[in-house]
Design an enzyme around this catalytic site. Structure first.
Site, PDB file in Angstrom:
ATOM      1  N   ARG A  13       0.848  -1.206   0.000  1.00 57.29           N
ATOM      2  CA  ARG A  13       0.000   0.000   0.000  1.00 57.29           C
ATOM      3  C   ARG A  13       0.884   1.256   0.000  1.00 57.29           C
ATOM      4  NH1 ARG A  13      -0.609   4.665   2.484  1.00 57.29           N
ATOM      5  NH2 ARG A  13      -0.210   3.640   4.492  1.00 57.29           N
ATOM      6  N   ASP A  14       1.622   1.485   1.055  1.00 56.10           N
ATOM      7  CA  ASP A  14       2.370   2.748   1.172  1.00 56.10           C
ATOM      8  C   ASP A  14       3.471   2.832   0.113  1.00 56.10           C
ATOM      9  OD1 ASP A  14       2.957   5.208   2.200  1.00 56.10           O
ATOM     10  OD2 ASP A  14       3.457   4.520   4.215  1.00 56.10           O
ATOM     11  N   CYS A 242       8.190   9.386  -2.922  1.00 57.68           N
ATOM     12  CA  CYS A 242       7.058  10.079  -3.517  1.00 57.68           C
ATOM     13  C   CYS A 242       7.531  10.797  -4.772  1.00 57.68           C
ATOM     14  CB  CYS A 242       6.475  11.083  -2.526  1.00 57.68           C
ATOM     15  SG  CYS A 242       5.158  12.042  -3.258  1.00 57.68           S
ATOM     16  N   ASN A 251       9.149   3.684   3.670  1.00 56.79           N
ATOM     17  CA  ASN A 251       9.104   3.234   5.064  1.00 56.79           C
ATOM     18  C   ASN A 251      10.425   2.578   5.430  1.00 56.79           C
ATOM     19  OD1 ASN A 251       6.115   2.617   3.877  1.00 56.79           O
ATOM     20  ND2 ASN A 251       6.039   3.368   5.960  1.00 56.79           N
TER      21      ASN A 251
END
Ligand code: COA
Ligand code: ZN
Length: 299
Positions: A13-14, A242, A251
């Protein structure tokens, strides 16, 4: 008895949401299965969010279908930003919803288009959705608990006041305090978690979610552990970053956290050798920005 920690894998997800090009669902499933085979029993597999906001998560339904046959004790977690996402999730098989909102009002408006008050009201509705569905549990993630990309440092008093409000609304949910930007300092991490734990009856419900932008993620994990935290979000190969914010990173890497704890005599339940398969698959994803240290030693 040996001390233990629990890792929650969040790369699907992240990490994946930071890749602009669509990642094939089969590639996502191959990584998730390799992670599960390495012993990761809790995996955030995607999110029910607006495809206009994050197109990469649009295949959440086939992803959930693809993980249905994983082990009986496997927990698939899906992020939801609102009641609509929670309702959609109940139509599919998943074990836990991760409702996210931000401690920073500015970030919350940018991310989910809501004020903090509106998100707290939304949380009450999401809790009701969860209560009605047997076998479904809730986690709440408070993004920007330490620092906001728009407004800078977040006052710990403000974060703790929100934390208490979440505890009041959701008496049995897991709760994550998130260093979204990776700018938290280990001393601040230790202090905030010490104070948060003092507000809770069950420390195992508390989670630390962190990013490695300034190389402090492992130090932050150590600080949170010393404060009493035993559950951590991690991403294989430090998958993340990002594309719209150069320099921001993923992370804390799963394999680095496994190394950190296991070499300190703390059990993670993860098989580092099997984890290499998931790392190799992550390295093949086009457009992925990877991080971490251990991975680079094994080449
Ligand atoms: N899943 C899928 N679609 C959703 C949705 C969800 N959870 N929530 C809303 N939508 C759709 C609505 O159906 C509507 O569709 P339409 O334009 O075809 O009618 C549209 O999105 C707008 O709905 P609205 O409720 O007005 O939402 P919004 O425009 O205020 O956007 C969010 C709010 C939360 C839906 C959106 O900002 C979002 O999905 N953000 C994702 C945040 C995220 O994942 N960030 C990274 C992780 S922290
Ligand atoms: Zn994050």
């Amino acid at each position: 008895m040996q001390d233990k920690v629990t890792l929650i894998e969040v790369a699907p997800r992240d990490g994946f949401q930071s890749v602009i090009e669509p990642i094939a669902t089969t590639d996502k499933l191959a990584i998730i299965k390799a992670l599960a085979a390495a012993g990761l029993k809790h995996i955030e597999v995607g999110s029910f969010v607006s495809p206009k906001a994050i197109a990469q998560m649009a295949d959440i339904v086939p992803v959930l279908q693809g993980v249905e046959r994983l082990a009986d004790d496997f927990e698939s977690i899906v992020l939801v930003p609102n009641q609509q996402g929670a309702q959609m999730a109940t139509e599919h098989r998943c074990q836990r919803l991760n409702f996210v909102f931000s401690a920073s009002e500015t970030h919350n408006l940018n991310n989910v288009n809501k004020t903090l008050q509106q998100s707290l009201e939304e949380l009450k509705r999401v809790q009701q959705v969860v209560d009605k569905k047997e076998g479904l549990a809730l986690r709440v993630s408070l993004a920007t608990s330490f620092d906001c990309p728009f407004t800078g440092a977040v006052n710990p008093e403000h974060t703790l006041a929100l934390f208490q409000q979440i505890l009041n609304i959701c008496p049995s949910a897991q709760l994550a305090l998130c260093d979204t930007t990776g700018r938290a300092h280990p001393f601040a991490v230790r202090d905030l978690f010490t104070r948060a734990l003092a507000l809770m009856d069950e420390p195992e419900r508390l989670i630390f979610h962190c990013h490695d932008t300034y190389g402090l993620a492992i130090a932050n994990v150590a600080a949170a552990y010393q404060a009493g935290v035993r559950t951590f979000d991690t991403a294989v190969a430090g998958f993340g970053g990002c594309p719209f914010a150069p320099g921001a990173s993923g992370n804390v890497a799963t394999e680095d956290v496994v190394y950190f704890f296991e070499s300190g005599g703390i059990d993670t339940g993860i098989d580092s050798k099997k984890l290499k398969q998931a790392i190799a698959l992550a390295e093949q994803i086009e457009g992925a920005q990877l991080g971490g240290s251990i991975r680079l030693l094994n080449r």
